[in-house]
Design an enzyme around this catalytic site. Structure first.
Site, short mmCIF file in Angstrom:
data_model
loop_
_atom_site.label_atom_id
_atom_site.label_comp_id
_atom_site.label_asym_id
_atom_site.label_seq_id
_atom_site.Cartn_x
_atom_site.Cartn_y
_atom_site.Cartn_z
N ASP A 1 -4.36 -12.79 1.73
CA ASP A 1 -5.30 -12.05 2.57
C ASP A 1 -4.99 -12.40 4.03
O ASP A 1 -4.98 -13.59 4.39
CB ASP A 1 -6.71 -12.52 2.17
CG ASP A 1 -7.81 -11.86 2.97
OD1 ASP A 1 -7.51 -11.19 3.99
OD2 ASP A 1 -8.98 -12.02 2.58
N THR B 1 -2.16 11.35 6.24
CA THR B 1 -0.83 11.35 5.66
C THR B 1 -0.94 11.24 4.14
O THR B 1 -1.81 10.54 3.62
CB THR B 1 -0.01 10.19 6.25
OG1 THR B 1 0.04 10.38 7.68
CG2 THR B 1 1.40 10.14 5.71
N GLY C 1 0.83 -1.21 0.00
CA GLY C 1 0.00 0.00 0.00
C GLY C 1 0.86 1.25 0.00
O GLY C 1 2.09 1.19 -0.11
N PHE C 2 0.20 2.38 0.15
CA PHE C 2 0.89 3.68 0.15
C PHE C 2 1.91 3.74 1.29
O PHE C 2 3.13 3.79 1.04
CB PHE C 2 -0.18 4.78 0.24
CG PHE C 2 0.30 6.12 0.70
CD1 PHE C 2 1.40 6.72 0.10
CD2 PHE C 2 -0.35 6.78 1.74
CE1 PHE C 2 1.84 7.97 0.54
CE2 PHE C 2 0.08 8.02 2.17
CZ PHE C 2 1.19 8.61 1.58
N TYR D 1 -14.86 1.38 9.77
CA TYR D 1 -13.42 1.66 9.88
C TYR D 1 -13.06 2.03 11.31
O TYR D 1 -12.14 1.45 11.91
CB TYR D 1 -13.06 2.77 8.90
CG TYR D 1 -11.59 3.13 8.86
CD1 TYR D 1 -10.66 2.26 8.31
CD2 TYR D 1 -11.14 4.36 9.35
CE1 TYR D 1 -9.30 2.59 8.26
CE2 TYR D 1 -9.80 4.71 9.29
CZ TYR D 1 -8.88 3.82 8.74
OH TYR D 1 -7.55 4.16 8.69
#
Ligand code: NAD
Ligand code: UDP
Length: 329
Positions: A59, A182, A13-14, A152
Protein backbone atom coordinates in the site's frame (compact mmCIF):
# COMPACT_ATOMS: atom_id res chain seq x y z
CA UNK A 1 14.58 8.12 -23.43
CA UNK A 2 14.78 4.44 -22.47
CA UNK A 3 16.83 2.21 -20.19
CA UNK A 4 15.54 3.99 -17.11
CA UNK A 5 14.57 2.55 -13.77
CA UNK A 6 10.87 3.28 -13.25
CA UNK A 7 8.59 2.88 -10.24
CA UNK A 8 4.96 2.44 -11.34
CA UNK A 9 2.53 2.82 -8.42
CA UNK A 10 -0.82 1.25 -9.32
CA UNK A 11 0.89 -0.83 -12.01
CA UNK A 12 -1.41 -3.85 -11.61
CA UNK A 13 -4.46 -1.77 -12.53
CA UNK A 14 -6.04 -1.22 -15.93
CA UNK A 15 -3.90 1.69 -17.16
CA UNK A 16 -0.87 0.86 -15.00
CA UNK A 17 -0.50 -2.65 -16.43
CA UNK A 18 -0.57 -1.36 -20.03
CA UNK A 19 2.01 1.24 -19.01
CA UNK A 20 4.28 -1.43 -17.44
CA UNK A 21 4.05 -3.49 -20.66
CA UNK A 22 5.09 -0.53 -22.79
CA UNK A 23 7.94 0.55 -20.49
CA UNK A 24 9.43 -2.95 -20.37
CA UNK A 25 8.95 -3.30 -24.14
CA UNK A 26 10.96 -0.14 -24.77
CA UNK A 27 13.83 -1.22 -22.52
CA UNK A 28 13.08 0.33 -19.12
CA UNK A 29 13.41 -1.55 -15.81
CA UNK A 30 10.10 -1.50 -13.96
CA UNK A 31 9.16 -1.96 -10.32
CA UNK A 32 5.39 -2.14 -9.95
CA UNK A 33 3.98 -1.40 -6.49
CA UNK A 34 0.30 -2.12 -5.98
CA UNK A 35 -1.93 -3.21 -3.08
CA UNK A 36 -4.31 -5.04 -5.47
CA UNK A 37 -7.29 -3.17 -4.02
CA UNK A 38 -8.77 -2.63 -7.49
CA UNK A 39 -5.92 -4.06 -9.59
CA UNK A 40 -5.40 -7.71 -10.45
CA UNK A 41 -2.39 -10.02 -10.76
CA UNK A 42 -3.91 -11.32 -14.01
CA UNK A 43 -3.17 -7.89 -15.55
CA UNK A 44 0.58 -8.41 -15.08
CA UNK A 45 1.09 -12.20 -15.33
CA UNK A 46 2.73 -11.69 -18.75
CA UNK A 47 5.45 -9.63 -17.01
CA UNK A 48 6.06 -11.66 -13.85
CA UNK A 49 8.96 -13.75 -15.20
CA UNK A 50 10.59 -10.85 -17.06
CA UNK A 51 14.12 -10.00 -15.80
CA UNK A 52 13.40 -6.25 -16.01
CA UNK A 53 10.12 -6.41 -14.05
CA UNK A 54 9.48 -6.67 -10.32
CA UNK A 55 6.16 -6.71 -8.50
CA UNK A 56 5.92 -5.47 -4.90
CA UNK A 57 2.53 -5.92 -3.22
CA UNK A 58 2.24 -2.90 -0.94
CA UNK A 59 0.00 0.00 0.00
CA UNK A 60 1.63 3.31 -1.00
CA UNK A 61 0.01 5.03 2.00
CA UNK A 62 1.77 2.66 4.44
CA UNK A 63 4.59 4.18 6.50
CA UNK A 64 6.96 1.31 5.61
CA UNK A 65 6.74 1.95 1.83
CA UNK A 66 10.42 2.98 1.77
CA UNK A 67 11.41 -0.34 3.41
CA UNK A 68 9.32 -2.33 0.90
CA UNK A 69 11.15 -0.59 -1.97
CA UNK A 70 14.64 -0.59 -0.38
CA UNK A 71 17.48 -1.59 -2.68
CA UNK A 72 15.98 0.03 -5.79
CA UNK A 73 17.13 3.27 -7.44
CA UNK A 74 14.59 5.12 -9.56
CA UNK A 75 15.00 7.66 -12.39
CA UNK A 76 11.26 8.04 -12.78
CA UNK A 77 8.32 7.62 -10.36
CA UNK A 78 4.88 7.26 -11.99
CA UNK A 79 1.89 7.58 -9.63
CA UNK A 80 -1.27 5.89 -10.92
CA UNK A 81 -2.38 4.39 -7.61
CA UNK A 82 -6.00 5.31 -6.81
CA UNK A 83 -9.42 3.79 -7.29
CA UNK A 84 -10.74 5.31 -10.53
CA UNK A 85 -14.25 3.89 -10.92
CA UNK A 86 -16.97 5.91 -9.12
CA UNK A 87 -18.49 2.84 -7.35
CA UNK A 88 -14.98 1.87 -6.16
CA UNK A 89 -14.03 5.28 -4.78
CA UNK A 90 -17.47 5.77 -3.23
CA UNK A 91 -17.11 2.36 -1.53
CA UNK A 92 -13.75 3.40 0.00
CA UNK A 93 -13.94 7.18 0.42
CA UNK A 94 -11.25 7.57 3.12
CA UNK A 95 -8.80 5.25 1.34
CA UNK A 96 -9.31 7.34 -1.80
CA UNK A 97 -8.48 10.56 0.02
CA UNK A 98 -5.48 8.85 1.66
CA UNK A 99 -3.95 7.61 -1.57
CA UNK A 100 -4.26 11.04 -3.20
CA UNK A 101 -2.76 12.80 -0.18
CA UNK A 102 -0.55 10.48 1.93
CA UNK A 103 0.24 8.19 -1.01
CA UNK A 104 1.20 11.12 -3.22
CA UNK A 105 3.40 12.56 -0.45
CA UNK A 106 5.23 9.24 0.00
CA UNK A 107 5.86 8.88 -3.73
CA UNK A 108 6.97 12.51 -4.07
CA UNK A 109 9.48 11.92 -1.25
CA UNK A 110 10.84 8.86 -3.05
CA UNK A 111 11.23 10.93 -6.24
CA UNK A 112 12.94 13.72 -4.27
CA UNK A 113 15.42 11.46 -2.49
CA UNK A 114 16.23 9.60 -5.72
CA UNK A 115 16.45 12.84 -7.73
CA UNK A 116 13.90 11.25 -10.06
CA UNK A 117 11.25 12.70 -12.36
CA UNK A 118 7.71 12.43 -10.90
CA UNK A 119 4.64 11.73 -13.06
CA UNK A 120 1.15 12.21 -11.62
CA UNK A 121 -1.95 10.59 -13.15
CA UNK A 122 -4.56 13.25 -12.50
CA UNK A 123 -8.02 13.39 -14.01
CA UNK A 124 -10.65 15.36 -15.90
CA UNK A 125 -12.60 15.15 -12.61
CA UNK A 126 -10.57 18.15 -11.40
CA UNK A 127 -12.91 20.14 -13.69
CA UNK A 128 -15.95 18.74 -11.79
CA UNK A 129 -19.27 19.51 -13.52
CA UNK A 130 -17.67 21.97 -15.92
CA UNK A 131 -19.05 25.38 -16.78
CA UNK A 132 -16.56 25.72 -19.65
CA UNK A 133 -16.84 23.33 -22.58
CA UNK A 134 -14.64 21.77 -23.89
CA UNK A 135 -12.25 21.90 -20.94
CA UNK A 136 -8.81 23.51 -21.43
CA UNK A 137 -6.07 23.06 -18.82
CA UNK A 138 -6.42 26.66 -17.62
CA UNK A 139 -10.05 26.10 -16.53
CA UNK A 140 -10.13 25.87 -12.69
CA UNK A 141 -13.18 23.65 -12.48
CA UNK A 142 -16.52 23.44 -10.72
CA UNK A 143 -16.25 20.87 -7.91
CA UNK A 144 -18.63 20.44 -4.99
CA UNK A 145 -16.05 20.20 -2.16
CA UNK A 146 -18.36 18.28 0.20
CA UNK A 147 -20.30 16.14 -2.28
CA UNK A 148 -19.85 12.35 -2.44
CA UNK A 149 -17.60 12.58 -5.50
CA UNK A 150 -15.32 15.08 -3.76
CA UNK A 151 -13.37 12.20 -2.18
CA UNK A 152 -11.93 11.53 -5.64
CA UNK A 153 -12.03 15.02 -7.17
CA UNK A 154 -10.49 16.82 -4.22
CA UNK A 155 -7.99 14.04 -3.62
CA UNK A 156 -6.71 14.52 -7.18
CA UNK A 157 -6.82 18.32 -6.88
CA UNK A 158 -4.79 18.05 -3.66
CA UNK A 159 -2.36 15.65 -5.38
CA UNK A 160 -1.83 18.22 -8.14
CA UNK A 161 -1.34 21.00 -5.56
CA UNK A 162 1.18 18.91 -3.60
CA UNK A 163 3.06 17.94 -6.75
CA UNK A 164 3.36 21.58 -7.82
CA UNK A 165 4.43 22.56 -4.29
CA UNK A 166 7.30 20.02 -4.52
CA UNK A 167 8.18 21.46 -7.94
CA UNK A 168 8.29 25.04 -6.59
CA UNK A 169 9.86 24.25 -3.20
CA UNK A 170 12.44 21.61 -4.14
CA UNK A 171 12.71 22.07 -7.91
CA UNK A 172 11.38 18.52 -8.37
CA UNK A 173 11.09 17.57 -12.03
CA UNK A 174 7.35 16.85 -12.51
CA UNK A 175 4.84 15.86 -15.19
CA UNK A 176 1.07 16.03 -14.62
CA UNK A 177 -1.44 14.41 -16.96
CA UNK A 178 -5.21 14.93 -16.75
CA UNK A 179 -6.74 11.73 -18.04
CA UNK A 180 -10.19 11.78 -19.68
CA UNK A 181 -12.39 8.62 -19.64
CA UNK A 182 -10.23 5.80 -20.95
CA UNK A 183 -11.37 2.26 -21.77
CA UNK A 184 -10.00 -0.96 -23.26
CA UNK A 185 -8.87 -4.52 -22.56
CA UNK A 186 -8.16 -5.46 -18.89
CA UNK A 187 -11.01 -3.39 -17.46
CA UNK A 188 -12.85 -5.78 -15.15
CA UNK A 189 -16.52 -6.38 -16.13
CA UNK A 190 -17.41 -5.65 -12.49
CA UNK A 191 -15.43 -2.38 -12.50
CA UNK A 192 -18.64 -0.29 -12.50
CA UNK A 193 -17.67 2.25 -15.16
CA UNK A 194 -20.06 2.83 -18.02
CA UNK A 195 -18.21 1.05 -20.86
CA UNK A 196 -17.76 -2.23 -18.97
CA UNK A 197 -21.27 -2.05 -17.46
CA UNK A 198 -22.87 -1.62 -20.90
CA UNK A 199 -20.74 -4.28 -22.62
CA UNK A 200 -21.27 -6.80 -19.81
CA UNK A 201 -25.02 -6.13 -19.78
CA UNK A 202 -25.29 -6.30 -23.59
CA UNK A 203 -23.37 -9.59 -23.79
CA UNK A 204 -25.81 -11.09 -21.27
CA UNK A 205 -28.85 -9.62 -23.06
CA UNK A 206 -29.66 -7.71 -19.89
CA UNK A 207 -31.02 -4.14 -19.92
CA UNK A 208 -28.37 -1.42 -20.25
CA UNK A 209 -28.55 0.81 -17.14
CA UNK A 210 -28.51 4.42 -18.34
CA UNK A 211 -28.30 6.81 -15.39
CA UNK A 212 -30.59 9.82 -15.64
CA UNK A 213 -31.89 10.81 -19.09
CA UNK A 214 -28.67 9.62 -20.72
CA UNK A 215 -28.06 13.01 -22.30
CA UNK A 216 -24.88 13.58 -20.26
CA UNK A 217 -21.74 13.29 -22.37
CA UNK A 218 -18.29 11.75 -22.08
CA UNK A 219 -15.39 11.59 -24.56
CA UNK A 220 -13.83 8.11 -24.58
CA UNK A 221 -10.14 7.47 -25.23
CA UNK A 222 -8.78 4.04 -26.18
CA UNK A 223 -6.09 2.77 -23.80
CA UNK A 224 -3.28 2.54 -26.40
CA UNK A 225 -3.77 6.22 -27.28
CA UNK A 226 -3.73 7.14 -23.59
CA UNK A 227 -0.44 5.30 -22.97
CA UNK A 228 1.09 6.96 -26.07
CA UNK A 229 0.14 10.27 -24.44
CA UNK A 230 1.76 9.30 -21.10
CA UNK A 231 5.03 8.35 -22.81
CA UNK A 232 5.04 11.50 -24.95
CA UNK A 233 4.60 13.63 -21.82
CA UNK A 234 7.09 11.77 -19.68
CA UNK A 235 9.82 12.33 -22.28
CA UNK A 236 8.85 15.92 -23.13
CA UNK A 237 10.15 19.16 -21.70
CA UNK A 238 6.69 20.08 -20.38
CA UNK A 239 5.49 20.08 -16.79
CA UNK A 240 1.75 20.21 -17.52
CA UNK A 241 -0.95 19.72 -16.55
CA UNK A 242 -1.82 18.30 -19.96
CA UNK A 243 -5.20 16.89 -21.00
CA UNK A 244 -4.95 13.48 -22.66
CA UNK A 245 -8.24 12.23 -24.05
CA UNK A 246 -10.26 11.78 -27.21
CA UNK A 247 -12.34 14.88 -28.01
CA UNK A 248 -15.11 12.94 -29.79
CA UNK A 249 -18.08 13.39 -27.48
CA UNK A 250 -21.03 11.00 -27.03
CA UNK A 251 -24.18 10.96 -24.91
CA UNK A 252 -24.66 7.85 -22.76
CA UNK A 253 -27.69 6.96 -24.92
CA UNK A 254 -25.48 7.07 -28.03
CA UNK A 255 -22.92 4.87 -26.27
CA UNK A 256 -25.66 2.39 -25.27
CA UNK A 257 -26.92 2.19 -28.89
CA UNK A 258 -23.40 1.62 -30.21
CA UNK A 259 -22.68 -1.16 -27.69
CA UNK A 260 -25.99 -2.87 -28.53
CA UNK A 261 -25.15 -2.65 -32.26
CA UNK A 262 -21.58 -3.98 -31.89
CA UNK A 263 -22.57 -6.87 -29.62
CA UNK A 264 -25.64 -7.78 -31.70
CA UNK A 265 -27.52 -7.83 -28.40
CA UNK A 266 -31.28 -7.86 -27.88
CA UNK A 267 -30.89 -5.69 -24.77
CA UNK A 268 -33.01 -2.62 -24.18
CA UNK A 269 -32.21 0.51 -22.22
CA UNK A 270 -33.53 1.14 -18.69
CA UNK A 271 -33.11 4.39 -16.80
CA UNK A 272 -31.73 4.49 -13.26
CA UNK A 273 -31.34 7.59 -11.04
CA UNK A 274 -28.46 9.90 -11.89
CA UNK A 275 -25.72 9.80 -9.19
CA UNK A 276 -25.17 13.08 -7.32
CA UNK A 277 -22.85 15.66 -8.90
CA UNK A 278 -22.52 13.54 -12.06
CA UNK A 279 -20.86 15.87 -14.63
CA UNK A 280 -23.29 16.75 -17.42
CA UNK A 281 -20.66 17.37 -20.09
CA UNK A 282 -17.06 16.32 -20.54
CA UNK A 283 -14.76 16.82 -23.50
CA UNK A 284 -11.06 17.62 -23.49
CA UNK A 285 -9.49 20.55 -25.27
CA UNK A 286 -6.34 18.77 -26.49
CA UNK A 287 -4.64 21.72 -28.24
CA UNK A 288 -1.77 21.65 -25.73
CA UNK A 289 -1.04 17.94 -26.26
CA UNK A 290 -1.32 18.36 -30.04
CA UNK A 291 1.01 21.35 -30.26
CA UNK A 292 3.51 20.59 -27.46
CA UNK A 293 3.63 16.78 -27.56
CA UNK A 294 2.68 16.13 -31.18
CA UNK A 295 0.08 13.74 -29.73
CA UNK A 296 -3.48 13.11 -30.86
CA UNK A 297 -5.71 10.05 -30.48
CA UNK A 298 -5.96 7.56 -33.36
CA UNK A 299 -8.54 4.96 -32.34
CA UNK A 300 -12.21 5.76 -33.01
CA UNK A 301 -14.76 4.70 -30.38
CA UNK A 302 -16.30 2.09 -32.70
CA UNK A 303 -12.91 0.40 -33.27
CA UNK A 304 -11.82 0.61 -29.64
CA UNK A 305 -15.12 -0.81 -28.46
CA UNK A 306 -14.79 -3.73 -30.90
CA UNK A 307 -11.35 -4.55 -29.46
CA UNK A 308 -12.64 -4.20 -25.90
CA UNK A 309 -15.68 -6.40 -26.55
CA UNK A 310 -13.51 -9.06 -28.21
CA UNK A 311 -11.12 -9.04 -25.26
CA UNK A 312 -13.92 -9.28 -22.70
CA UNK A 313 -15.54 -12.15 -24.62
CA UNK A 314 -12.24 -14.01 -24.78
CA UNK A 315 -11.06 -13.38 -21.21
CA UNK A 316 -13.89 -12.47 -18.88
CA UNK A 317 -17.42 -13.13 -20.07
CA UNK A 318 -18.81 -16.71 -19.83
CA UNK A 319 -19.15 -18.66 -23.08
CA UNK A 320 -22.96 -18.46 -23.12
CA UNK A 321 -22.77 -14.72 -23.80
CA UNK A 322 -24.24 -13.31 -27.02
CA UNK A 323 -22.05 -13.26 -30.18
CA UNK A 324 -20.44 -9.97 -31.19
CA UNK A 325 -20.39 -8.40 -34.64
CA UNK A 326 -16.59 -8.52 -34.66
CA UNK A 327 -16.26 -12.10 -33.40
CA UNK A 328 -19.37 -14.01 -34.52
CA UNK A 329 -19.74 -17.55 -33.15
P1 NAD B 1 -7.53 0.89 -11.64
O1 NAD B 1 -8.43 0.87 -10.46
O2 NAD B 1 -7.60 -0.23 -12.60
O3 NAD B 1 -6.01 1.07 -11.20
C1 NAD B 1 -5.61 1.69 -10.01
C2 NAD B 1 -4.54 0.82 -9.35
O4 NAD B 1 -4.08 1.45 -8.16
C3 NAD B 1 -5.06 -0.56 -8.95
O5 NAD B 1 -4.18 -1.56 -9.40
C4 NAD B 1 -5.11 -0.50 -7.42
O6 NAD B 1 -4.97 -1.76 -6.82
C5 NAD B 1 -3.96 0.47 -7.15
N1 NAD B 1 -4.07 1.14 -5.85
C6 NAD B 1 -5.13 1.83 -5.35
N2 NAD B 1 -4.85 2.29 -4.12
C7 NAD B 1 -3.58 1.88 -3.83
C8 NAD B 1 -2.72 2.04 -2.71
N3 NAD B 1 -3.12 2.71 -1.62
N4 NAD B 1 -1.49 1.48 -2.75
C9 NAD B 1 -1.08 0.80 -3.84
N5 NAD B 1 -1.85 0.61 -4.94
C10 NAD B 1 -3.09 1.14 -4.93
O7 NAD B 1 -7.84 2.28 -12.39
P2 NAD B 1 -7.26 2.88 -13.75
O8 NAD B 1 -8.40 3.19 -14.64
O9 NAD B 1 -6.14 2.03 -14.25
O10 NAD B 1 -6.67 4.27 -13.23
C11 NAD B 1 -5.28 4.46 -13.01
C12 NAD B 1 -5.03 5.91 -12.61
O11 NAD B 1 -5.46 6.80 -13.65
C13 NAD B 1 -5.78 6.34 -11.34
O12 NAD B 1 -4.94 7.19 -10.60
C14 NAD B 1 -6.96 7.12 -11.87
O13 NAD B 1 -7.41 8.10 -10.96
C15 NAD B 1 -6.39 7.74 -13.13
N6 NAD B 1 -7.46 8.02 -14.11
C16 NAD B 1 -8.01 7.01 -14.85
C17 NAD B 1 -9.02 7.31 -15.75
C18 NAD B 1 -9.64 6.26 -16.64
O14 NAD B 1 -10.55 6.59 -17.41
N7 NAD B 1 -9.20 5.02 -16.63
C19 NAD B 1 -9.50 8.62 -15.88
C20 NAD B 1 -8.92 9.62 -15.08
C21 NAD B 1 -7.89 9.31 -14.21
N1 UDP C 1 -23.31 5.65 -16.32
C1 UDP C 1 -24.47 5.10 -16.82
N2 UDP C 1 -24.69 3.79 -16.59
C2 UDP C 1 -23.81 2.98 -15.93
C3 UDP C 1 -22.62 3.56 -15.43
C4 UDP C 1 -22.40 4.91 -15.64
O1 UDP C 1 -25.29 5.79 -17.46
O2 UDP C 1 -24.10 1.78 -15.78
C5 UDP C 1 -23.05 7.09 -16.60
C6 UDP C 1 -22.58 7.89 -15.40
O3 UDP C 1 -23.71 8.41 -14.70
C7 UDP C 1 -21.77 9.00 -16.07
C8 UDP C 1 -21.17 8.31 -17.29
O4 UDP C 1 -21.97 7.13 -17.51
O5 UDP C 1 -22.62 10.04 -16.49
C9 UDP C 1 -19.72 7.91 -17.13
O6 UDP C 1 -19.62 7.16 -15.92
P1 UDP C 1 -18.30 6.41 -15.47
O7 UDP C 1 -18.62 5.77 -14.15
O8 UDP C 1 -17.80 5.50 -16.53
O9 UDP C 1 -17.20 7.54 -15.32
P2 UDP C 1 -17.20 9.06 -14.82
O10 UDP C 1 -16.93 9.83 -16.06
O11 UDP C 1 -18.52 9.42 -14.23
O12 UDP C 1 -16.11 9.10 -13.83
Amino acid sequence: MTGRSVLVAGGAGFLGSHLCDRLVERGDRVVCVDDLSTGRISNITQLLGHPEFRFVEHDVTATDLGIALAGHRFDLVMHLASPASPPEYLRRPIDTLDVGSIGTRHLLEIARTHDARFFLASTSEVYGDPLVHPQPENYWGNVNPIGERSVYDESKRFAEALTFAYHRTYGLDIRVVRIFNTYGPRMAPSDGRVVTNFVDQALHDEPLTVYGEGTQTRSFCYVDDQIDGFLALVDADLVGPVNIGNPNEFTMLELADLVIELTGSSSEVVHHPLPSDDPQLRRPDISLAETQLGWSPRVALRDGLRRTIDWLVEHEIPADAAPTESSPR
